[in-house]
Design a protein around this motif. Structure first.
Motif, PDB file in Angstrom:
ATOM      1  N   GLY A 191     -12.339  -8.153  -0.918  1.00  0.00           N
ATOM      2  CA  GLY A 191     -10.922  -8.132  -0.177  1.00  0.00           C
ATOM      3  C   GLY A 191     -10.581  -9.516   0.069  1.00  0.00           C
ATOM      4  O   GLY A 191      -9.517  -9.684   0.499  1.00  0.00           O
ATOM      5  N   ASP A 192     -11.574 -10.406   0.244  1.00  0.00           N
ATOM      6  CA  ASP A 192     -11.375 -11.907   0.516  1.00  0.00           C
ATOM      7  C   ASP A 192     -10.496 -12.361  -0.508  1.00  0.00           C
ATOM      8  O   ASP A 192     -10.730 -11.799  -1.752  1.00  0.00           O
ATOM      9  CB  ASP A 192     -12.674 -12.741   0.685  1.00  0.00           C
ATOM     10  CG  ASP A 192     -13.354 -12.387   2.023  1.00  0.00           C
ATOM     11  OD1 ASP A 192     -13.086 -11.448   2.631  1.00  0.00           O
ATOM     12  OD2 ASP A 192     -14.605 -12.942   2.328  1.00  0.00           O
ATOM     13  N   LEU A 193     -10.064 -13.579  -0.366  1.00  0.00           N
ATOM     14  CA  LEU A 193      -9.200 -14.267  -1.374  1.00  0.00           C
ATOM     15  C   LEU A 193      -9.684 -15.553  -1.731  1.00  0.00           C
ATOM     16  O   LEU A 193     -10.227 -16.406  -0.835  1.00  0.00           O
ATOM     17  CB  LEU A 193      -7.894 -14.701  -0.905  1.00  0.00           C
ATOM     18  CG  LEU A 193      -6.681 -13.295  -0.533  1.00  0.00           C
ATOM     19  CD1 LEU A 193      -5.604 -13.960   0.137  1.00  0.00           C
ATOM     20  CD2 LEU A 193      -6.484 -12.282  -1.383  1.00  0.00           C
ATOM     21  N   HIS A 194      -9.829 -15.637  -3.073  1.00  0.00           N
ATOM     22  CA  HIS A 194     -10.462 -17.097  -3.514  1.00  0.00           C
ATOM     23  C   HIS A 194      -9.166 -17.679  -4.331  1.00  0.00           C
ATOM     24  O   HIS A 194      -8.489 -17.258  -4.802  1.00  0.00           O
ATOM     25  CB  HIS A 194     -11.422 -16.693  -4.741  1.00  0.00           C
ATOM     26  CG  HIS A 194     -11.768 -18.057  -5.309  1.00  0.00           C
ATOM     27  ND1 HIS A 194     -12.610 -19.075  -4.635  1.00  0.00           N
ATOM     28  CD2 HIS A 194     -11.753 -18.608  -6.634  1.00  0.00           C
ATOM     29  CE1 HIS A 194     -13.030 -20.093  -5.452  1.00  0.00           C
ATOM     30  NE2 HIS A 194     -12.460 -19.877  -6.490  1.00  0.00           N
ATOM     31  N   ILE A 195      -8.784 -19.049  -3.420  1.00  0.00           N
ATOM     32  CA  ILE A 195      -7.520 -19.701  -3.819  1.00  0.00           C
ATOM     33  C   ILE A 195      -7.928 -20.985  -4.401  1.00  0.00           C
ATOM     34  O   ILE A 195      -9.021 -21.948  -3.959  1.00  0.00           O
ATOM     35  CB  ILE A 195      -6.854 -20.024  -2.776  1.00  0.00           C
ATOM     36  CG1 ILE A 195      -6.411 -18.767  -1.941  1.00  0.00           C
ATOM     37  CG2 ILE A 195      -5.550 -20.901  -2.935  1.00  0.00           C
ATOM     38  CD1 ILE A 195      -6.211 -18.883  -0.238  1.00  0.00           C
ATOM     39  N   PHE A 196      -7.452 -21.625  -5.543  1.00  0.00           N
ATOM     40  CA  PHE A 196      -8.017 -22.482  -6.381  1.00  0.00           C
ATOM     41  C   PHE A 196      -7.003 -23.332  -7.030  1.00  0.00           C
ATOM     42  O   PHE A 196      -5.976 -22.768  -7.753  1.00  0.00           O
ATOM     43  CB  PHE A 196      -9.316 -22.366  -7.264  1.00  0.00           C
ATOM     44  CG  PHE A 196      -8.652 -21.246  -8.258  1.00  0.00           C
ATOM     45  CD1 PHE A 196      -8.550 -21.627  -9.349  1.00  0.00           C
ATOM     46  CD2 PHE A 196      -8.842 -19.974  -7.950  1.00  0.00           C
ATOM     47  CE1 PHE A 196      -8.259 -20.731 -10.555  1.00  0.00           C
ATOM     48  CE2 PHE A 196      -8.692 -19.099  -8.739  1.00  0.00           C
ATOM     49  CZ  PHE A 196      -8.297 -19.351  -9.974  1.00  0.00           C
ATOM     50  N   GLY A 197      -7.064 -24.739  -7.373  1.00  0.00           N
ATOM     51  CA  GLY A 197      -6.488 -25.292  -8.309  1.00  0.00           C
ATOM     52  C   GLY A 197      -4.845 -25.548  -7.947  1.00  0.00           C
ATOM     53  O   GLY A 197      -4.561 -25.280  -6.776  1.00  0.00           O
ATOM     54  N   ASN A 228       0.735  -1.139  -0.093  1.00  0.00           N
ATOM     55  CA  ASN A 228      -0.116   0.085   0.033  1.00  0.00           C
ATOM     56  C   ASN A 228       0.627   1.326   0.067  1.00  0.00           C
ATOM     57  O   ASN A 228       0.511   2.287  -0.376  1.00  0.00           O
ATOM     58  CB  ASN A 228      -0.879   0.073   0.980  1.00  0.00           C
ATOM     59  CG  ASN A 228      -2.070  -1.125   1.117  1.00  0.00           C
ATOM     60  OD1 ASN A 228      -2.184  -1.504  -0.064  1.00  0.00           O
ATOM     61  ND2 ASN A 228      -2.637  -1.335   2.134  1.00  0.00           N
ATOM     62  N   ASP A 229       2.035   1.133   0.662  1.00  0.00           N
ATOM     63  CA  ASP A 229       2.863   2.139   0.354  1.00  0.00           C
ATOM     64  C   ASP A 229       3.755   2.664  -0.804  1.00  0.00           C
ATOM     65  O   ASP A 229       4.560   3.461  -1.026  1.00  0.00           O
ATOM     66  CB  ASP A 229       3.865   2.134   1.645  1.00  0.00           C
ATOM     67  CG  ASP A 229       4.833   1.269   1.605  1.00  0.00           C
ATOM     68  OD1 ASP A 229       4.940   0.569   0.541  1.00  0.00           O
ATOM     69  OD2 ASP A 229       5.524   1.022   2.577  1.00  0.00           O
ATOM     70  N   GLY A 230       3.318   1.638  -1.912  1.00  0.00           N
ATOM     71  CA  GLY A 230       4.107   1.869  -3.203  1.00  0.00           C
ATOM     72  C   GLY A 230       5.185   0.832  -3.250  1.00  0.00           C
ATOM     73  O   GLY A 230       5.678   0.711  -4.543  1.00  0.00           O
ATOM     74  N   SER A 274      -0.671 -11.932  -1.893  1.00  0.00           N
ATOM     75  CA  SER A 274      -1.559 -11.052  -2.121  1.00  0.00           C
ATOM     76  C   SER A 274      -1.783 -10.000  -0.948  1.00  0.00           C
ATOM     77  O   SER A 274      -1.491 -10.363   0.058  1.00  0.00           O
ATOM     78  CB  SER A 274      -3.335 -11.531  -2.415  1.00  0.00           C
ATOM     79  OG  SER A 274      -3.057 -12.644  -3.547  1.00  0.00           O
ATOM     80  N   ILE A 275      -2.262  -8.862  -1.348  1.00  0.00           N
ATOM     81  CA  ILE A 275      -2.550  -7.929  -0.096  1.00  0.00           C
ATOM     82  C   ILE A 275      -4.016  -8.092   0.377  1.00  0.00           C
ATOM     83  O   ILE A 275      -4.922  -8.327  -0.544  1.00  0.00           O
ATOM     84  CB  ILE A 275      -2.349  -6.339  -0.791  1.00  0.00           C
ATOM     85  CG1 ILE A 275      -1.112  -6.165  -1.163  1.00  0.00           C
ATOM     86  CG2 ILE A 275      -3.130  -5.299   0.201  1.00  0.00           C
ATOM     87  CD1 ILE A 275      -0.375  -5.557   0.060  1.00  0.00           C
ATOM     88  N   LEU A 276      -4.112  -7.910   1.670  1.00  0.00           N
ATOM     89  CA  LEU A 276      -5.357  -8.073   2.306  1.00  0.00           C
ATOM     90  C   LEU A 276      -5.927  -6.588   2.533  1.00  0.00           C
ATOM     91  O   LEU A 276      -5.120  -5.592   2.671  1.00  0.00           O
ATOM     92  CB  LEU A 276      -5.194  -8.910   3.833  1.00  0.00           C
ATOM     93  CG  LEU A 276      -4.632 -10.281   3.586  1.00  0.00           C
ATOM     94  CD1 LEU A 276      -4.080 -10.845   4.987  1.00  0.00           C
ATOM     95  CD2 LEU A 276      -5.674 -11.239   2.722  1.00  0.00           C
ATOM     96  N   PRO A 277      -7.255  -6.524   2.959  1.00  0.00           N
ATOM     97  CA  PRO A 277      -7.569  -5.205   3.135  1.00  0.00           C
ATOM     98  C   PRO A 277      -6.918  -4.246   4.340  1.00  0.00           C
ATOM     99  O   PRO A 277      -6.880  -3.196   4.077  1.00  0.00           O
ATOM    100  CB  PRO A 277      -8.910  -5.716   3.699  1.00  0.00           C
ATOM    101  CG  PRO A 277      -9.343  -6.728   2.820  1.00  0.00           C
ATOM    102  CD  PRO A 277      -8.224  -7.543   3.078  1.00  0.00           C
ATOM    103  N   ASN A 278      -6.322  -5.001   5.122  1.00  0.00           N
ATOM    104  CA  ASN A 278      -5.713  -4.487   6.418  1.00  0.00           C
ATOM    105  C   ASN A 278      -4.286  -4.064   6.024  1.00  0.00           C
ATOM    106  O   ASN A 278      -3.497  -3.571   6.668  1.00  0.00           O
ATOM    107  CB  ASN A 278      -5.784  -5.300   7.766  1.00  0.00           C
ATOM    108  CG  ASN A 278      -5.045  -6.515   7.587  1.00  0.00           C
ATOM    109  OD1 ASN A 278      -4.396  -6.816   6.438  1.00  0.00           O
ATOM    110  ND2 ASN A 278      -4.865  -7.359   8.488  1.00  0.00           N
TER     111      ASN A 278
END
Length: 508
Positions: A433-439, A323-325, A377-381
């Motif tokens: 913001g949730d993550l979908h993880i698959f395969g 988030n800080d670049g 991946s980045i989470l909402p927090n």
């Protein structure tokens, strides 16, 4: 300034069946939705300039109509269902959300509707803004829908969401993790018509390349294994959706495949690591991995080396913009050693920050376990979630794992285990913001199968979901503007590339 009545008059006069794009006309006029799921509350958003009037129209049929001076109207105003479903004034915030309860009615799963919005924009030529158009197909939550197949099987390809909502799927072919076979073809998926169309041919065939969506909506494709067996290319090209064509741009400073590419906040693109060779023994390929990095400028179209290199060579690392670049680059294969004539990959647990202001790398806290083919991946927090990847085993090829880890900006901690041990899997940040993880691949990197597992992580809890219809590894994906996920290609349990595509509708 045109009014809504003038807009309707123009549309009635020009009704036809000319195909076109349905991504709006470039004015400050936005329409957004969450997935269309029965027994849930749909959220419809409208955006534009404050105090301007807006209307949202629905129709039972699409009729893609280019209107001179206005843009492309994508709904049939002669349909009996044609009507205004929402109207109002854009508030001071510039956007407004409407909750729409959807009943638990299986009858909604049959048929489709089409919606598009109009938002007045005094600063736009003609005074009227057209929004993105959406096809409304209600689906069951946590479900997969078969889509038209691609023009050829694709593994280790790329998928990029375009500004008008379509998806570019490029390159990839047959082969495997260590023996990729490139392709120069592309497909374009159109969610409005749910069709998969043949796209233009790339200037260079590619697999294990990167494809980065730029701020202006074009796509920068770089590196990968090219048409000459085992040759890694430094070439790059740009796909322009306005002309539906690829054009060469400056080559990277170093040939790279299995590298990372990250869009920086200032619009530049950072590429890191990868290997410059895909020919010879496993040891020769992995020992050609590099710690170097370079930056592409959209202003000059040229590449420049970073001020320093990463702390370690990295083959198939993971890179995430914070988030800080800054960019966090983690783990990967750093090379290989030979033991009794057998090449053993060497993994690194090290991590680096890249700081755009200084164009330089610095040390970051190491990951708990050295991995390759993992996802971050980045989470909402603002925390970073790392999942899966293959880990070193004594005297053998890296083997997939199910561990996860969470980085809070200063240290790593263990997260919940995935339902299956996977690498090169899918990990998508959903609208909420949730993550979908698959395969993903399962087994070792030299003898892989594929997984059907799927799960969802909300920042605290990981929940197992319905399995994929068929096991799939090394697929590509794109989060569509409707909040659904396009999943394309990949390899089956035998490592054979496939041409299949699915549309996944997440839980609300």
């Amino acid at each position: 300034m045109r009014s809504a009545s003038a807009f309707l008059t123009v549309v009635f006069i020009t009704v036809g069946s000319v195909s076109g794009q349905c991504g709006g006309n470039g004015a400050n006029a936005g329409l957004s939705t969450t997935p269309f799921v029965i027994n849930s509350t749909l959220s419809v958003g409208v955006s534009g300039n404050p105090t301007e009037a807006f209307w949202v129209f629905v129709s039972s049929a699409n009729a893609v109509l280019p209107v001179p001076g206005l843009g492309t109207v994508c709904i049939d105003v002669n349909s009996p269902l044609f009507s205004v479903v929402l109207a109002g004034i854009v508030p001071a915030a510039g956007n407004i959300l409407f909750p729409v309860p959807i009943p638990n009615d299986p009858g909604l799963l049959v048929g489709a509707a089409f919606v598009q919005g109009v938002v007045n924009d005094a600063g736009f030529p003609g005074g009227i803004g057209l929004t993105q158009a959406y096809r409304v197909d209600f689906e069951a939550a946590d479900s997969y829908l078969d889509l038209p197949v691609m023009s050829e099987p694709r593994a280790l390809s790329s998928a990029n969401l375009l500004p008008d909502g379509r998806v570019l799927i490029a390159g990839g072919g047959g082969g495997s993790f260590l023996v990729p076979i490139p392709s120069g073809t592309s497909n374009i998926y159109d969610p409005y018509t749910r069709t998969t169309n043949v796209g233009p041919t790339m200037t260079v065939a590619r697999a294990f390349h990167t494809a980065t969506t730029l701020d202006d909506g074009r796509v920068l494709l770089c590196g990968g294994v090219d048409a000459v067996a085992g040759t890694v290319t430094a070439t790059c090209e740009i796909y322009d959706p306005a002309t539906n064509s690829f054009a060469a741009t400056a080559s990277m400073t170093t040939a790279r495949a299995a590298h990372t590419a990250t869009l920086l906040q200032d619009g530049r693109v950072l590429v890191t690591g990868g290997t410059s060779l895909f020919l010879g023994t496993i040891g020769q390929i992995l020992n050609a991995s590099t710690a170097s990095a370079a930056i592409w400028s959209p202003t000059t179209g040229m590449w420049t080396a970073t001020a320093n290199a990463m702390s370690s060579p990295r083959f198939q690392a993971a890179a995430t913009r914070l988030n800080d670049g800054r960019v966090l680059i983690t783990s990967g294969i750093s090379g290989a050693t030979s033991l009794f004539g057998v090449d053993i990959p060497t993994l690194t647990s090290s991590a680096n920050y890249f700081t755009p202001a200084s164009n330089s790398f610095s040390a970051a806290p190491s990951v708990p376990n050295a991995v390759v083919g993992h996802r971050t991946s980045i989470l909402p927090n603002g925390n970073v979630f790392l999942s899966g990847g293959a880990q070193s085993v004594p005297l053998g090829a890296p083997t997939t794992g199910n561990a996860t880890a969470i980085f809070n900006g200063s240290s790593w901690s263990s997260g919940p285990n995935l339902p299956d041990a996977v690498a090169l899997h899918g990990q998508v940040v959903l609208q909420n913001g949730d993550l979908h993880i698959f395969g993903g691949l399962t087994g070792t990197l030299t003898a892989t199968s594929a997984s059907t597992s799927a799960s969802r992580f909300d920042g605290t809890t990981l929940t197992t979901l319905n399995s994929l219809p068929v096991a799939r590894g090394t697929s590509v994906h794109a989060l569509l503007k409707s909040g659904t996920i396009l999943i394309a290609g990949g390899a089956d349990v035998l490592g054979v590339a496939v041409d299949a595509m699915w549309l996944y509708t997440p839980l609300p």
